[in-house]
Enzyme design. Sequence first.
Site, PDB file in Angstrom:
ATOM      1  CB  ALA A 131      -0.930   0.001   1.215  1.00 10.17           C
ATOM      2  N   GLY A 184       3.381   1.820  -1.873  1.00  8.06           N
ATOM      3  CA  GLY A 184       4.052   1.992  -3.161  1.00  8.06           C
ATOM      4  C   GLY A 184       3.502   3.174  -3.965  1.00  8.06           C
ATOM      5  CB  THR A 205      -0.534  -3.012  -5.924  1.00 13.54           C
ATOM      6  OG1 THR A 205       0.193  -2.598  -4.761  1.00 13.54           O
ATOM      7  CG2 THR A 205      -1.990  -2.664  -5.780  1.00 13.54           C
ATOM      8  CB  ALA A 206       2.906  -6.047  -2.787  1.00 11.05           C
ATOM      9  CE  LYS A 249       3.663  -6.937 -12.470  1.00 11.22           C
ATOM     10  NZ  LYS A 249       3.177  -6.791 -11.062  1.00 11.22           N
ATOM     11  CB  VAL A 254       2.587   4.092 -13.649  1.00 10.32           C
ATOM     12  CG1 VAL A 254       1.614   5.011 -12.938  1.00 10.32           C
ATOM     13  CG2 VAL A 254       1.928   2.741 -13.943  1.00 10.32           C
ATOM     14  CB  SER A 279       7.271   5.134 -12.187  1.00 12.67           C
ATOM     15  OG  SER A 279       6.439   4.192 -12.756  1.00 12.67           O
TER      16      SER A 279
HETATM   17  P1  NAP Z   1       6.782   0.545  -5.859  1.00  4.68           P
HETATM   18  O1  NAP Z   1       6.509   1.929  -5.467  1.00  4.68           O
HETATM   19  O2  NAP Z   1       8.196   0.060  -5.730  1.00  4.68           O
HETATM   20  O3  NAP Z   1       5.800  -0.419  -5.096  1.00  4.68           O
HETATM   21  C1  NAP Z   1       6.083  -1.792  -4.960  1.00  4.68           C
HETATM   22  C2  NAP Z   1       5.433  -2.279  -3.686  1.00  4.68           C
HETATM   23  O4  NAP Z   1       5.707  -3.683  -3.546  1.00  4.68           O
HETATM   24  C3  NAP Z   1       6.028  -1.589  -2.441  1.00  4.68           C
HETATM   25  O5  NAP Z   1       5.013  -1.396  -1.501  1.00  4.68           O
HETATM   26  C4  NAP Z   1       7.023  -2.623  -1.948  1.00  4.68           C
HETATM   27  O6  NAP Z   1       7.313  -2.543  -0.574  1.00  4.68           O
HETATM   28  C5  NAP Z   1       6.230  -3.886  -2.239  1.00  4.68           C
HETATM   29  N1  NAP Z   1       7.101  -5.061  -2.146  1.00  4.68           N
HETATM   30  C6  NAP Z   1       8.199  -5.363  -2.853  1.00  4.68           C
HETATM   31  N2  NAP Z   1       8.748  -6.516  -2.408  1.00  4.68           N
HETATM   32  C7  NAP Z   1       7.969  -6.925  -1.355  1.00  4.68           C
HETATM   33  C8  NAP Z   1       7.999  -8.026  -0.468  1.00  4.68           C
HETATM   34  N3  NAP Z   1       8.954  -8.968  -0.527  1.00  4.68           N
HETATM   35  N4  NAP Z   1       7.028  -8.121   0.466  1.00  4.68           N
HETATM   36  C9  NAP Z   1       6.048  -7.180   0.573  1.00  4.68           C
HETATM   37  N5  NAP Z   1       5.982  -6.103  -0.238  1.00  4.68           N
HETATM   38  C10 NAP Z   1       6.927  -5.987  -1.197  1.00  4.68           C
HETATM   39  O7  NAP Z   1       6.416   0.281  -7.392  1.00  4.68           O
HETATM   40  P2  NAP Z   1       5.097   0.658  -8.223  1.00  4.68           P
HETATM   41  O8  NAP Z   1       5.569   1.272  -9.479  1.00  4.68           O
HETATM   42  O9  NAP Z   1       4.114   1.351  -7.392  1.00  4.68           O
HETATM   43  O10 NAP Z   1       4.569  -0.809  -8.580  1.00  4.68           O
HETATM   44  C11 NAP Z   1       3.381  -1.337  -7.985  1.00  4.68           C
HETATM   45  C12 NAP Z   1       2.842  -2.426  -8.854  1.00  4.68           C
HETATM   46  O11 NAP Z   1       2.507  -1.895 -10.140  1.00  4.68           O
HETATM   47  C13 NAP Z   1       3.829  -3.578  -9.113  1.00  4.68           C
HETATM   48  O12 NAP Z   1       3.084  -4.775  -9.149  1.00  4.68           O
HETATM   49  C14 NAP Z   1       4.362  -3.261 -10.505  1.00  4.68           C
HETATM   50  O13 NAP Z   1       4.838  -4.398 -11.181  1.00  4.68           O
HETATM   51  C15 NAP Z   1       3.090  -2.705 -11.150  1.00  4.68           C
HETATM   52  N6  NAP Z   1       3.315  -1.863 -12.320  1.00  4.68           N
HETATM   53  C16 NAP Z   1       4.006  -0.703 -12.190  1.00  4.68           C
HETATM   54  C17 NAP Z   1       4.197   0.087 -13.310  1.00  4.68           C
HETATM   55  C18 NAP Z   1       4.934   1.384 -13.232  1.00  4.68           C
HETATM   56  O14 NAP Z   1       5.273   1.940 -14.290  1.00  4.68           O
HETATM   57  N7  NAP Z   1       5.184   1.925 -12.050  1.00  4.68           N
HETATM   58  C19 NAP Z   1       3.690  -0.322 -14.568  1.00  4.68           C
HETATM   59  C20 NAP Z   1       2.980  -1.516 -14.646  1.00  4.68           C
HETATM   60  C21 NAP Z   1       2.779  -2.289 -13.506  1.00  4.68           C
HETATM   61  P3  NAP Z   1       8.593  -1.700  -0.079  1.00  4.68           P
HETATM   62  O15 NAP Z   1       8.251  -0.245  -0.265  1.00  4.68           O
HETATM   63  O16 NAP Z   1       8.770  -2.118   1.316  1.00  4.68           O
HETATM   64  O17 NAP Z   1       9.738  -2.105  -0.973  1.00  4.68           O
END
Ligand code: NAP
Length: 351
Positions: free
Chosen positions: A15, A17, A87-88, A171, A198, A211
């Site tokens: 949450a 992220g 989402t994590a 993914k 994103v 991002s």
């Molecule tokens: P983000 O800010 O890095 O968020 C990732 C989240 O996953 C964070 O809360 C992180 O926790 C958590 N996480 C990672 N490893 C974990 C673990 N071992 N246990 C529990 N939590 C864990 O990245 P985001 O860009 O928002 O991405 C969120 C989702 O969107 C992901 O599934 C990503 O693949 C997807 N997505 C993102 C984009 C983009 O362009 N941003 C595009 C398509 C899909 P910590 O903060 O503690 O590391």
Amino acid sequence: MTINNSTQTVLVTGANGYVASWLVKYLLEDGFTVNATVRDKSNQDKVGHLMILGEQHPGKLELFNADLLNDGDFDAPMKGCGIVFHTASPFIVRGLKDPQKELIEPALKGTRSVLDSVNRTDSVKRVVLTSSVVAIFSDNQEAQSQPNGTFTEAVWNTTSSIDRQPYNYSKTLAEKEAWKIVEAQERWNLVVMNPGLVLGPSLAKSSASTSLSTMLEIMDGTLRTGAPDLAFPAVDVRDVATAHIRGAVNEAANGRHILVTESITVMQIAKAIHKALPGKCKLPLWQVPKIIVWLIAPLSGLTRDFVRRNVGYPIKFDNQRAIKELNMDFMPIDESVVSHAKQILDDGLLK
Ligand code: NAP
């Protein structure tokens, strides 16, 4: 419990992220009670912005510790929830030392762990999974073999591997696993979001999301001497959050949803920032020919294989499912880029 009841309790994993923070904000504004999992709820740098949202919506947001790699961690936060937003997952593409440990295990084991908890939690009726367009394709070059050069939800990434685009592979494996698990039962259903890159302002002050590092790299002078002709299918973070909620509450929603406004190149991002915020950051000055990018690739942290398969190829996605089923009206991508750049400058994130 009906899924479109906005007084119900929902779970959001990861949450804190970049993407999930907007989702939590919009869910609270819509009246939902949100159980939010983070890795460490005592880490102020990571959860401070969620605490502020909690203060704005007293009694409506509760934080729980949960790790994707620990079986059973999601049972307690999921108790009584009707909808689960998963989402994590790590979004890291550079500097990986052990992709199996850093990407594949949290993505795949994490999806299993969350969905095993869903199977044990009778109240859950729907899961909304944050997948990605990278579960559809591996490299931009592949658009050439699609009808009209355009990817649809019918396409699956069949070319990524642990050695080639491991994030894309993580993914793809995770989304496939989710479809396998949902098909083995009948109580809950699955709606998948497949966002492109994103962009847009971040509520999270600290995030490893690519991002954020992509925008910083364009703004901080790293690409001053030239940018590759690299196109990203892109979408605004606020549109991604809205689509997740619509995918959750629309009873008829099903299947995959490409969330892409349009594709944008590194130089188009730079031009949009320059136009709105002239002189505020060290943007790339020109586009470098592919042969030069290929030659210097190892020095800039890219592989020559990545350059060969991605630089210079346009890429398009069909977003009609999201427009029709989720009633999405995607905001112009230049607006996302400029508001993201403003937030980076306002928060003093440029070196
Ligand atoms: P983000 O800010 O890095 O968020 C990732 C989240 O996953 C964070 O809360 C992180 O926790 C958590 N996480 C990672 N490893 C974990 C673990 N071992 N246990 C529990 N939590 C864990 O990245 P985001 O860009 O928002 O991405 C969120 C989702 O969107 C992901 O599934 C990503 O693949 C997807 N997505 C993102 C984009 C983009 O362009 N941003 C595009 C398509 C899909 P910590 O903060 O503690 O590391």
